[in-house]
Design a protein around this motif. Sequence first.
Motif: not given
Length: 229
Positions: A132-135, A169-174, A212-223
């Motif tokens: 994902v990108g440079d990762l 880049p989809k959001v993955v729920t907690r 690593l981004r936090t999507i408040a109240g939902i989960g996390y995603k990588l951009v």
Amino acid sequence: MRILIIEDNPDIVANLYGFLEPKGHVLDSAGNGYGGLALAAQHEYDAVVLDVMLPGLNGLELCQKLRGELRKATPVLMLTARDTLQDKVAGFDSGADDYLVKPFSLVELEVRLKALVRRAGGGHAPSAALAVGDLTFDTDTFEVRRAGRPIALTKTGYTILRLLMKESPKVVTREVIEQAVWGEDRPDSDALRVHIHALRQALDKPYPFAMLRTIAGIGYKLVASDEEN
């Protein structure tokens, strides 16, 4: 299981041997940090039981060397006398996979070790190189790099990162992350937050933007770039 015990309290070590060896587990032990690090470098273990307060090289420093210098992904159960959130964060940041507060139940310790080893052995995706990108993440060798620089993670960190990279880049729920990491045996509500904090420190702290981004109240995603929301 073959277990390395790194603990300077002879009574605790004797109790662990007395409880675990009759159950068929094979144990090695060291009474200080440098001795434990040497054994970890020389042999392969299914799990490490690691005390935080050790002479010479403390448990946090040892775990960092285990993950960084030795590139070992062996599950680590850290023993600590304190149970604050800050202590948990410090343990997970150093590379530990789980923690147990003294005094502890020997039965619980064995259950936790079995769970760590089970997840380590059965939770891997088929071999593949993820990017994902440079990762990048080589799931064969457990080598993670960002912009060419190696990143050492805990076993749980690798599991979370693999899931986020596969879904990016989809959001993955907690809930999905917790299921992937712990199955039905989920720990307290702080555990995922602490692991995400440790993963964020490793992935993003030295770099110009946060992947690593936090999507408040939902989960996390990588951009892949700073331009993605």
